[in-house]
Motif scaffolding. Sequence first.
Motif, PDB file in Angstrom:
ATOM      1  N   HIS A  66      41.882 -22.728  39.158  1.00 37.16           N
ATOM      2  CA  HIS A  66      42.739 -21.510  39.256  1.00 37.16           C
ATOM      3  C   HIS A  66      41.959 -20.128  39.545  1.00 37.16           C
ATOM      4  CE1 HIS A  66      45.352 -24.446  37.011  1.00 37.16           C
ATOM      5  NE2 HIS A  66      46.210 -23.615  37.497  1.00 37.16           N
TER       6      HIS A  66
ATOM      7  N   GLN B 210      46.859 -18.577  36.554  1.00 37.43           N
ATOM      8  CA  GLN B 210      47.626 -19.664  36.547  1.00 37.43           C
ATOM      9  C   GLN B 210      48.142 -20.137  38.068  1.00 37.43           C
ATOM     10  OE1 GLN B 210      50.559 -19.759  33.559  1.00 37.43           O
ATOM     11  NE2 GLN B 210      49.186 -18.551  32.229  1.00 37.43           N
ATOM     12  N   THR B 211      47.203 -19.954  38.971  1.00 36.32           N
ATOM     13  CA  THR B 211      47.604 -20.349  40.646  1.00 36.32           C
ATOM     14  C   THR B 211      46.372 -20.730  41.320  1.00 36.32           C
ATOM     15  OG1 THR B 211      48.822 -19.551  42.461  1.00 36.32           O
ATOM     16  CG2 THR B 211      47.554 -17.907  41.217  1.00 36.32           C
TER      17      THR B 211
ATOM     18  N   ARG C  58      49.604 -11.024  41.964  1.00 35.42           N
ATOM     19  CA  ARG C  58      49.525 -10.799  40.479  1.00 35.42           C
ATOM     20  C   ARG C  58      48.386 -10.189  39.780  1.00 35.42           C
ATOM     21  NH1 ARG C  58      50.559 -17.321  38.670  1.00 35.42           N
ATOM     22  NH2 ARG C  58      52.932 -17.298  39.630  1.00 35.42           N
TER      23      ARG C  58
ATOM     24  N   ILE D 282      54.173 -14.315  34.650  1.00 36.91           N
ATOM     25  CA  ILE D 282      53.564 -15.314  35.413  1.00 36.91           C
ATOM     26  C   ILE D 282      54.667 -16.637  35.131  1.00 36.91           C
ATOM     27  CG2 ILE D 282      51.854 -17.004  35.678  1.00 36.91           C
ATOM     28  CD1 ILE D 282      49.937 -14.638  34.992  1.00 36.91           C
ATOM     29  N   LYS D 283      54.975 -17.050  33.812  1.00 36.39           N
ATOM     30  CA  LYS D 283      55.810 -18.024  34.011  1.00 36.39           C
ATOM     31  C   LYS D 283      57.154 -17.781  34.468  1.00 36.39           C
ATOM     32  CE  LYS D 283      53.841 -19.364  29.365  1.00 36.39           C
ATOM     33  NZ  LYS D 283      54.034 -19.546  27.896  1.00 36.39           N
TER      34      LYS D 283
ATOM     35  N   GLU E  23      57.802 -15.866  37.070  1.00 31.05           N
ATOM     36  CA  GLU E  23      57.582 -16.223  38.388  1.00 31.05           C
ATOM     37  C   GLU E  23      57.588 -17.510  39.017  1.00 31.05           C
ATOM     38  OE1 GLU E  23      54.573 -14.733  41.978  1.00 31.05           O
ATOM     39  OE2 GLU E  23      54.590 -13.659  40.044  1.00 31.05           O
ATOM     40  N   ASP E  24      56.967 -18.631  38.040  1.00 28.31           N
ATOM     41  CA  ASP E  24      56.708 -19.898  38.508  1.00 28.31           C
ATOM     42  C   ASP E  24      58.166 -20.636  38.513  1.00 28.31           C
ATOM     43  OD1 ASP E  24      54.004 -19.956  39.088  1.00 28.31           O
ATOM     44  OD2 ASP E  24      53.386 -20.184  36.694  1.00 28.31           O
ATOM     45  N   GLU E  25      58.920 -20.145  37.558  1.00 30.98           N
ATOM     46  CA  GLU E  25      60.094 -20.682  37.234  1.00 30.98           C
ATOM     47  C   GLU E  25      61.072 -20.540  38.653  1.00 30.98           C
ATOM     48  OE1 GLU E  25      61.694 -19.501  33.552  1.00 30.98           O
ATOM     49  OE2 GLU E  25      60.476 -20.866  32.433  1.00 30.98           O
TER      50      GLU E  25
ATOM     51  N   LYS F  39      59.955 -22.283  41.772  1.00 29.56           N
ATOM     52  CA  LYS F  39      60.598 -23.717  41.594  1.00 29.56           C
ATOM     53  C   LYS F  39      61.984 -23.818  41.854  1.00 29.56           C
ATOM     54  CE  LYS F  39      57.014 -25.380  38.193  1.00 29.56           C
ATOM     55  NZ  LYS F  39      57.002 -25.740  36.517  1.00 29.56           N
TER      56      LYS F  39
END
Length: 326
Positions: free
Chosen positions: A8, A33-34, A43, A88-89, A91-93, A96
């Motif tokens: 990461h 986290q990427t 980010r 971040i969470k 954006e990840d959702e 997906k």
Amino acid sequence: MLRLLGSHYHFRRTIPHALRPLLGRTEISLSLQTNSKRVARERAAGLYARTGQFFSKAKVMYEDASPEELRKLIALYEDIMRDTDRMIKSEDERVKAERTYEKAKFYFDKTQSLKQLQEFIKISNEGMDRLMAGFKKLHATATKDQLRNATEKAMLREQITNLSNIVVSIKSAAQETQAAFTPVQAEDAPVSTAARKPPSSPKKKTAPTITEMADQFIYRDKTRSPGIIRDTGKTIGLFVEAFGDKPVDQITGGIAGEFRDMLFALPSTHGKHKNSPGIHDAILRAREQGLEILSGKTVKNHFSRLSALWGHLVQREIVARNPWAG
């Protein structure tokens, strides 16, 4: 500063000297986290802007701030850190959800195209079947003595045969096209027994992992001393903790360089206590607390152990080159 630690990317920014007593640290260090450099840059840019605004505001207020204002500044800093995690969470959702939508849209479009193709083939097949029936009838007529001479009969029969072959070829090509347009079934979807299965292609052989090779060439070697086996196990353990149990053909010079940088940032006491933190947390703690890090000799020893293992792999042509040498 953007840096890849393990799998990461991490954001790191030095805190101005005037604000260090207020925040109780010398720098901000956060996992983004990427493993995508593009996403990490986006980010990091947003985080850089928010922390910059905070620093500017805090510098103006800090010198003459009351205790209540100081508490508000600290609370603002903590909010920035928490908001970064939430962003971040979120954006990840979102990513997906977009992938799920694109996948569903792909299968829907594929299904619609298949339905249209199947309808076309159905109509074509019916028409071709009628043509074949007509050809058979015409062929039977040509064999009778209704034509004036044998030459005309032979020419007609030849033309009918050629046309029949063309129709059969077209029908066969249409069936092959239908099979090619059959959509790939989604995971967990029931597979129809009537569906044509494409020929299976040979799977690419996966190279053995670093722990498998260490077990084969180091741990099982009865000629090696217990100390070498123990020390090699520690080195392999550090690598696996940082990068995972990678296949040996995927371990490149770039990964070797990253591992070297991580070792030079690791505290010298890492692994000597039962409750030692993970390698990434240990590196961050060493930076924040100014702990003593591994010596150049220790790092060289780790590389020598890995280079010795890769000597066997190169000799047996399991890998092409030794990224740990030199």
